[in-house]
Enzyme design. Structure first.
Site, PDB file in Angstrom:
ATOM      1  N   CYS A 170      60.654 -44.518  37.240  1.00 43.03           N
ATOM      2  CA  CYS A 170      59.442 -44.289  37.185  1.00 43.03           C
ATOM      3  C   CYS A 170      58.966 -45.281  35.861  1.00 43.03           C
ATOM      4  O   CYS A 170      57.789 -45.623  36.044  1.00 43.03           O
ATOM      5  CB  CYS A 170      58.933 -43.026  36.734  1.00 43.03           C
ATOM      6  N   GLU A 229      55.429 -34.964  35.884  1.00 40.72           N
ATOM      7  CA  GLU A 229      55.783 -36.203  35.456  1.00 40.72           C
ATOM      8  C   GLU A 229      56.050 -37.255  36.800  1.00 40.72           C
ATOM      9  O   GLU A 229      56.882 -36.949  37.676  1.00 40.72           O
ATOM     10  CB  GLU A 229      57.184 -36.407  34.643  1.00 40.72           C
ATOM     11  N   GLU A 282      56.692 -34.172  27.587  1.00 41.33           N
ATOM     12  CA  GLU A 282      57.924 -33.662  27.685  1.00 41.33           C
ATOM     13  C   GLU A 282      58.624 -34.146  26.393  1.00 41.33           C
ATOM     14  O   GLU A 282      58.211 -35.108  26.016  1.00 41.33           O
ATOM     15  CB  GLU A 282      58.750 -33.723  28.967  1.00 41.33           C
ATOM     16  N   ASN A 324      66.430 -39.206  41.151  1.00 45.69           N
ATOM     17  CA  ASN A 324      66.847 -40.547  40.675  1.00 45.69           C
ATOM     18  C   ASN A 324      67.534 -40.287  39.233  1.00 45.69           C
ATOM     19  O   ASN A 324      68.346 -41.084  39.008  1.00 45.69           O
ATOM     20  CB  ASN A 324      65.633 -41.389  40.506  1.00 45.69           C
TER      21      ASN A 324
END
Length: 457
Positions: free
Chosen positions: A261, A227, A433, A129
């Site tokens: 997301c 993630e 992150e 994505n």
């Protein structure tokens, strides 16, 4: 061979050899040798090479962006930002190389210091994505901390990753330090996860696959950052600037065709403002320009694949029985197109309201008061991101503390900045992150005690 299709036309763009377990094994051997020399280099030299890498990426922004449009269907404006984000991440990480400091801890009888040492070889499994920036989220700080990186891009989007590896060599990074291994998840991805020479895995993708990777890493006590999915709320209180909230809501879930997301796909609106908000939202959705991603005017492109298109359609079909809503326009003919869609009148526990669709579909649900808003916002297994719209500072702070998510915005839909931490609660992932501590996530802490009471050194 991996086949790369243009999502806007369904045309074959390229075929790329798929890595085998033997390829992964050979890459780990090369990376291990390169990493030892890289870690031994002076911090200033590592920082200089990373800045040079950033400069070379900057020289190829348009080329990388066009590749992203072709293989991922991203709008050209988004793709330019993504390529620029890779440059910025490398620059930011380079600035941390010479600031990767240990500590001196007061103790009795001597001096105690900590040293931050690189892990070794890091495996990065990136999604389709956002192929470029998310790969760089891990690659840049891992390299800066003294590690080697093996990057496995998604099967559908390997082209930008392969080009970045070429640019790294052009910038002067050592051979073997940053390698790209296109391949399938069950073969190349699994080989990375299970290889004993890989010290850490960084994975971005579905919660289902993330759980499987975490279980496999546990067998070797291998470090992992995950993630994963999201079903983020967009909470609109009645006292908010409704015009601003409605104007911002569409691209909060339509950016990248909803394949994000952090997409705010659960729009929660206080009941007293519900009708007015929908009046404002309707034209905003209907005016979204969906079409050729290479056109500068396009706001939303296609979905990534036929599989993803069918998945998105299934959620809307299932909800159609008892749902009303708003529907935008999308091209017909070749390409994986789905129109911007807002569903109303669905139960709060309907699949479209609680499961991650990963497409341009949102639901609008009413709530009564602040407590009800928080209940609805937390009524999901995810906890990645979200937004709160209100003019009441106290309410904004209370809601921010109460919503279980790793990244929240007030009167905004911003989730990701490379200089601030990013990660999720619950089923949305593990670890953080980006931000000022990004490099330390790729280090071991070594503690050294030097006695001042024993024999002279």
């Amino acid at each position: 061979m991996l086949q790369v299709l243009n999502p806007a036309t369904e045309e074959l763009v390229a075929t790329v050899p798929a890595a085998t377990p033997a390829d992964v094994d050979a890459a780990v051997a090369r990376a291990t040798a390169a990493q030892r020399a890289w870690a031994a280099a002076a911090p200033a030299d590592r920082a200089r090479l990373l800045r040079r890498f950033a400069a070379v990426v900057d020289d190829h922004i348009e080329e990388l962006a066009r590749l992203e449009v072709t293989e991922a269907g991203h709008t050209i404006g988004n793709a330019r930002w993504e390529a620029g984000n890779v440059r910025d991440l490398l620059d930011f990480a380079a600035g941390g190389v010479e600031r990767l400091n240990g500590r001196q801890i007061p103790v009795a009888g001597g001096l105690d210091i900590t040293i931050l040492e690189p892990l070794g070889v890091v495996g990065v499994i990136a999604p389709w994505n956002f192929p470029m920036p998310i790969a760089a989220w891990a690659t840049a700080p891992a390299l800066a901390a003294g590690n080697a990186v093996l990057l496995k891009p998604a099967e559908t989007t390997p082209l930008t990753a392969l080009r970045l590896a070429e640019l790294a060599l052009e910038a002067g990074l050592p051979e073997g330090l940053f390698q790209v291994l296109p391949g399938t998840g069950p073969v190349a991805g699994n080989a990375l996860v299970e290889h004993p020479g890989i010290a850490k895995i960084v994975f971005t993708g579905s919660t289902r696959v993330g759980k499987s990777i975490m279980a496999k890493c546990a067998d070797q006590v291998k470090r992992v950052t995950l993630e994963l999915g999201g079903k983020s709320p967009n909470i609109v209180f009645a006292d908010a600037d409704l015009e601003a909230a409605a104007a911002a809501a569409p691209m909060a879930f339509l950016d990248n065709s909803g394949q994000d997301c952090c997409a705010r796909t659960r729009i929660l609106v206080q009941r007293s403002a519900y009708d007015r908000f929908l009046e404002l939202l309707t034209p905003a959705i209907e005016e979204i320009v969906v079409g050729d991603p290479s056109d500068e005017r396009t706001q939303m492109g296609p979905l990534i694949s036929r599989t993803q298109l069918d998945r998105v359609r299934s959620y809307v079909t299932d909800a159609a029985e008892h749902a009303a809503g708003i529907r935008g326009k999308a091209p017909e003919g070749p390409g994986f197109w789905f129109p911007p869609t807002v569903l109303t009148g669905v139960p709060e526990n309907a699949p479209c309201a609680v499961e991650e669709i990963f497409g341009p579909v949102a639901v609008v649900l009413p709530f009564e008061d602040e407590a009800d808003a928080i209940r609805l916002a937390n009524a999901t297994e995810y906890g990645l991101s979200g937004s709160i719209w209100t003019r009441d500072v106290g309410r904004a702070l209370r809601a921010s503390r109460a919503v279980r998510a790793g990244n929240l915005s007030v009167n905004s839909h911003s989730s990701v900045r490379y200089w601030t931490p990013f990660g999720g609660y619950q089923q949305s992932g593990l670890g953080r992150e980006l931000g000022p501590d990004a490099l330390t996530a790729f280090t071991e802490t070594k503690n050294v005690f030097i006695s001042t009471e024993g024999p002279a050194l």
